[in-house]
Design an enzyme around this catalytic site. Sequence first.
Site, PDB file in Angstrom:
ATOM      1  N   ARG A 255     -19.861 -26.719 -36.629  1.00 34.00           N
ATOM      2  CA  ARG A 255     -19.659 -25.719 -37.249  1.00 34.00           C
ATOM      3  C   ARG A 255     -19.943 -24.286 -36.163  1.00 34.00           C
ATOM      4  O   ARG A 255     -20.333 -23.245 -36.499  1.00 34.00           O
ATOM      5  CB  ARG A 255     -19.623 -24.947 -38.663  1.00 34.00           C
TER       6      ARG A 255
ATOM      7  N   LYS B  89     -17.332 -14.543 -25.589  1.00 38.27           N
ATOM      8  CA  LYS B  89     -15.630 -14.440 -26.280  1.00 38.27           C
ATOM      9  C   LYS B  89     -15.560 -16.054 -25.343  1.00 38.27           C
ATOM     10  O   LYS B  89     -15.369 -16.481 -24.205  1.00 38.27           O
ATOM     11  CB  LYS B  89     -15.508 -14.505 -25.491  1.00 38.27           C
TER      12      LYS B  89
ATOM     13  N   GLU C  97     -13.865  -7.666  -9.923  1.00 37.48           N
ATOM     14  CA  GLU C  97     -14.544  -6.940 -11.730  1.00 37.48           C
ATOM     15  C   GLU C  97     -15.319  -6.419 -11.804  1.00 37.48           C
ATOM     16  O   GLU C  97     -15.783  -6.072 -12.456  1.00 37.48           O
ATOM     17  CB  GLU C  97     -14.657  -8.779 -12.052  1.00 37.48           C
TER      18      GLU C  97
ATOM     19  N   LYS D  31     -21.322  -4.548 -18.835  1.00 33.78           N
ATOM     20  CA  LYS D  31     -20.770  -5.417 -20.509  1.00 33.78           C
ATOM     21  C   LYS D  31     -22.287  -5.221 -21.670  1.00 33.78           C
ATOM     22  O   LYS D  31     -21.089  -5.350 -22.299  1.00 33.78           O
ATOM     23  CB  LYS D  31     -20.697  -6.648 -19.213  1.00 33.78           C
TER      24      LYS D  31
ATOM     25  N   GLU E 256     -14.929  -6.778 -30.199  1.00 31.72           N
ATOM     26  CA  GLU E 256     -13.725  -5.813 -29.799  1.00 31.72           C
ATOM     27  C   GLU E 256     -12.448  -4.891 -31.184  1.00 31.72           C
ATOM     28  O   GLU E 256     -11.732  -4.912 -30.715  1.00 31.72           O
ATOM     29  CB  GLU E 256     -13.215  -6.172 -28.600  1.00 31.72           C
TER      30      GLU E 256
ATOM     31  N   ARG F 156     -15.012  -2.190 -26.960  1.00 29.43           N
ATOM     32  CA  ARG F 156     -14.988  -3.169 -26.315  1.00 29.43           C
ATOM     33  C   ARG F 156     -13.453  -3.272 -25.045  1.00 29.43           C
ATOM     34  O   ARG F 156     -13.507  -4.466 -24.495  1.00 29.43           O
ATOM     35  CB  ARG F 156     -15.584  -4.803 -26.371  1.00 29.43           C
TER      36      ARG F 156
ATOM     37  N   ASN G 150     -11.225  -3.833 -20.533  1.00 29.69           N
ATOM     38  CA  ASN G 150      -9.657  -4.778 -20.113  1.00 29.69           C
ATOM     39  C   ASN G 150      -9.372  -4.112 -18.947  1.00 29.69           C
ATOM     40  O   ASN G 150      -8.059  -4.021 -18.815  1.00 29.69           O
ATOM     41  CB  ASN G 150      -9.113  -4.969 -21.354  1.00 29.69           C
TER      42      ASN G 150
ATOM     43  N   HIS H 199      -6.474  -4.945 -16.687  1.00 31.21           N
ATOM     44  CA  HIS H 199      -6.447  -6.244 -17.177  1.00 31.21           C
ATOM     45  C   HIS H 199      -4.518  -6.683 -18.094  1.00 31.21           C
ATOM     46  O   HIS H 199      -4.211  -6.983 -17.999  1.00 31.21           O
ATOM     47  CB  HIS H 199      -6.841  -6.811 -18.780  1.00 31.21           C
TER      48      HIS H 199
ATOM     49  N   HIS I 299      -3.228  -9.876 -16.739  1.00 27.78           N
ATOM     50  CA  HIS I 299      -2.649 -10.529 -17.379  1.00 27.78           C
ATOM     51  C   HIS I 299      -1.667 -11.120 -17.327  1.00 27.78           C
ATOM     52  O   HIS I 299      -0.861 -11.925 -16.839  1.00 27.78           O
ATOM     53  CB  HIS I 299      -2.633 -10.118 -18.541  1.00 27.78           C
TER      54      HIS I 299
ATOM     55  N   HIS J 152      -8.196 -14.558 -10.846  1.00 29.63           N
ATOM     56  CA  HIS J 152      -8.290 -13.468 -12.137  1.00 29.63           C
ATOM     57  C   HIS J 152      -8.581 -12.445 -11.803  1.00 29.63           C
ATOM     58  O   HIS J 152      -7.688 -11.422 -11.973  1.00 29.63           O
ATOM     59  CB  HIS J 152      -9.390 -14.083 -13.160  1.00 29.63           C
TER      60      HIS J 152
HETATM   61  P1  NAD Z   1     -13.456 -21.189 -12.269  1.00 29.72           P
HETATM   62  O1  NAD Z   1     -13.728 -21.068 -13.528  1.00 29.72           O
HETATM   63  O2  NAD Z   1     -11.457 -22.241 -12.658  1.00 29.72           O
HETATM   64  O3  NAD Z   1     -13.783 -21.552 -10.442  1.00 29.72           O
HETATM   65  C1  NAD Z   1     -13.178 -21.432 -10.137  1.00 29.72           C
HETATM   66  C2  NAD Z   1     -13.302 -22.590  -8.540  1.00 29.72           C
HETATM   67  O4  NAD Z   1     -14.162 -21.732  -7.743  1.00 29.72           O
HETATM   68  C3  NAD Z   1     -12.476 -23.481  -9.764  1.00 29.72           C
HETATM   69  O5  NAD Z   1     -11.878 -24.822  -8.425  1.00 29.72           O
HETATM   70  C4  NAD Z   1     -14.394 -23.689  -9.876  1.00 29.72           C
HETATM   71  O6  NAD Z   1     -14.469 -25.246  -9.034  1.00 29.72           O
HETATM   72  C5  NAD Z   1     -15.024 -23.361  -8.316  1.00 29.72           C
HETATM   73  N1  NAD Z   1     -16.270 -22.894  -8.258  1.00 29.72           N
HETATM   74  C6  NAD Z   1     -17.744 -22.823  -9.137  1.00 29.72           C
HETATM   75  N2  NAD Z   1     -18.693 -22.589  -9.063  1.00 29.72           N
HETATM   76  C7  NAD Z   1     -18.726 -22.695  -7.525  1.00 29.72           C
HETATM   77  C8  NAD Z   1     -19.748 -22.982  -6.764  1.00 29.72           C
HETATM   78  N3  NAD Z   1     -20.777 -22.402  -6.919  1.00 29.72           N
HETATM   79  N4  NAD Z   1     -18.931 -23.678  -4.779  1.00 29.72           N
HETATM   80  C9  NAD Z   1     -17.715 -23.860  -5.322  1.00 29.72           C
HETATM   81  N5  NAD Z   1     -16.736 -23.393  -6.090  1.00 29.72           N
HETATM   82  C10 NAD Z   1     -17.382 -23.191  -7.300  1.00 29.72           C
HETATM   83  O7  NAD Z   1     -12.826 -19.974 -12.395  1.00 29.72           O
HETATM   84  P2  NAD Z   1     -13.837 -18.380 -12.867  1.00 29.72           P
HETATM   85  O8  NAD Z   1     -12.936 -17.447 -11.624  1.00 29.72           O
HETATM   86  O9  NAD Z   1     -14.745 -18.862 -12.566  1.00 29.72           O
HETATM   87  O10 NAD Z   1     -12.841 -18.212 -14.000  1.00 29.72           O
HETATM   88  C11 NAD Z   1     -12.035 -17.856 -14.525  1.00 29.72           C
HETATM   89  C12 NAD Z   1     -12.195 -17.704 -15.858  1.00 29.72           C
HETATM   90  O11 NAD Z   1     -13.169 -17.152 -16.603  1.00 29.72           O
HETATM   91  C13 NAD Z   1     -10.763 -17.767 -16.476  1.00 29.72           C
HETATM   92  O12 NAD Z   1      -9.995 -19.062 -17.784  1.00 29.72           O
HETATM   93  C14 NAD Z   1     -10.631 -16.704 -17.705  1.00 29.72           C
HETATM   94  O13 NAD Z   1     -10.113 -16.486 -18.615  1.00 29.72           O
HETATM   95  C15 NAD Z   1     -11.940 -16.572 -17.890  1.00 29.72           C
HETATM   96  N6  NAD Z   1     -13.082 -15.171 -17.708  1.00 29.72           N
HETATM   97  C16 NAD Z   1     -13.077 -15.838 -19.415  1.00 29.72           C
HETATM   98  C17 NAD Z   1     -14.090 -14.414 -19.799  1.00 29.72           C
HETATM   99  C18 NAD Z   1     -14.622 -14.073 -21.122  1.00 29.72           C
HETATM  100  O14 NAD Z   1     -15.359 -13.291 -21.534  1.00 29.72           O
HETATM  101  N7  NAD Z   1     -14.982 -15.147 -21.438  1.00 29.72           N
HETATM  102  C19 NAD Z   1     -14.334 -13.469 -18.520  1.00 29.72           C
HETATM  103  C20 NAD Z   1     -12.961 -13.036 -17.605  1.00 29.72           C
HETATM  104  C21 NAD Z   1     -12.974 -14.345 -17.679  1.00 29.72           C
HETATM  105  N1  GLY Z   2     -13.942  -9.414 -19.949  1.00 24.89           N
HETATM  106  C1  GLY Z   2     -13.207  -8.283 -21.084  1.00 24.89           C
HETATM  107  C2  GLY Z   2     -14.355  -9.087 -22.490  1.00 24.89           C
HETATM  108  O1  GLY Z   2     -15.713 -10.051 -22.355  1.00 24.89           O
HETATM  109  O2  GLY Z   2     -14.051  -8.642 -23.703  1.00 24.89           O
END
Ligand code: NAD
Ligand code: GLY
Length: 366
Positions: free
Chosen positions: A119, A141, A183, A225, A235, A239, A243, A246, A250, A263
């Site tokens: 939990r 998130k 972003e 942020k 949100e 918040r 987006n 987005h 999306h 993304h």
């Molecule tokens: P990712 O985590 O897939 O990383 C992109 C690529 O870079 C991967 O192949 C990874 O292995 C590689 N990588 C990571 N760090 C590295 C480094 N230092 N050197 C070399 N390679 C490296 O993609 P991302 O763009 O970081 O994240 C996208 C994800 O984040 C999506 O799933 C999206 O939904 C999520 N997201 C979440 C939030 C949130 O608020 N929680 C906000 C925006 C995006």
């Molecule tokens: N990436 C949008 C949020 O965290 O609310």
Amino acid sequence: MLEIPVDLGERAYTVSIGHGLSAALPELLADHRGRRALVVSNRRVWSLHGARVEKALRKLGPLARVLIADGEAHKDRATLAAIHDAMWKERLGRDGLVVAFGGGVVGDVAGFAAATWMRGVDWVQLPTTLLAMVDSSVGGKVGINHPGGKNLIGAFHQPRAVVIDPAFLATLPRRETQSGAYEILKCGVIADRALFKALADAPVGLVGWGRVEVENAIASAVRIKAEVVEKDEREGGLRRVLNLGHTIGHALEAVTRYRRFTHGEAVGWGLVGAAWIAHRRDLFAGSAFDSLAAAVDRLGPRPRVSDLSTARILAAIGSDKKAVKGRAAFVLPTRIGAVTIRPDVQAAEIRRALRVMNGREALTAR
Ligand code: NAD
Ligand code: GLY
């Protein structure tokens, strides 16, 4: 080192930003000394940077690790189960600590595993992509994808600390750097003219930017942020401004099954689309649209959109999890540094925006 507080009462934490900061993890995470920790990372990140981080974390206490497969396709139930299995095997108790060490995929799934284990156990974020540094590591998130849609399974679970070490970016592929840059630009459009200007003038892929410029841009985006999340953690309203770009973004990701765009690239296209809709509504000046679209284009090329079915994009927008009765709210810029939320954007407006986006392909296609 820059420190940005995220003031959420008993869930408050600090985002620390500084080149080489991972070496200072024993001091930054001193409150967690002695706790059994499980690092969640992927093979790629671990092979590049794991040794350094492991050395630092071992000074804090017992450490185990679980490496997940790389990529969005693995932000799924199988990976979540594998992390839970590792938690079981390592006897991670309620006093345990999860360390998410990777990009947004690792952060989202590790954070959700932490949210759901017993939990909720504590976790910290060590983001390694620019996108994770400026967006996904802050705000709590967490979640995984369902075969029916992205991020459909999730929770809010704030980390106990976020440590951002831009030194990790040295190995990041240029396309991923660009992804994070869109972003950051988005944050500038939402709330910070100076940040927008810095990104609008930045070299493609941020190549040539020095440490100070990178750290300042990350800090500005994180500050925006943090301020939004402090006012609206779950949100309920405000918040949603995060987006911006987005709604269309999306949809582009969904209709291409998350394989064509990063993304950030999808958000870049979405920024142009939202800005055009705002312009057509006389909310956003033509000159502002031009500078926003030019800034998006300048950050680098994006995969094309013109071969995608408009009907499928509109359907994806209507089934977005944030849509109400099939209509998605759009965040629209009103000037560089301010946005508004409109629930009444019509399909015809989106169609026109998609045509404008197609027209920009000549400038951007790979
Ligand atoms: P990712 O985590 O897939 O990383 C992109 C690529 O870079 C991967 O192949 C990874 O292995 C590689 N990588 C990571 N760090 C590295 C480094 N230092 N050197 C070399 N390679 C490296 O993609 P991302 O763009 O970081 O994240 C996208 C994800 O984040 C999506 O799933 C999206 O939904 C999520 N997201 C979440 C939030 C949130 O608020 N929680 C906000 C925006 C995006
Ligand atoms: N990436 C949008 C949020 O965290 O609310």
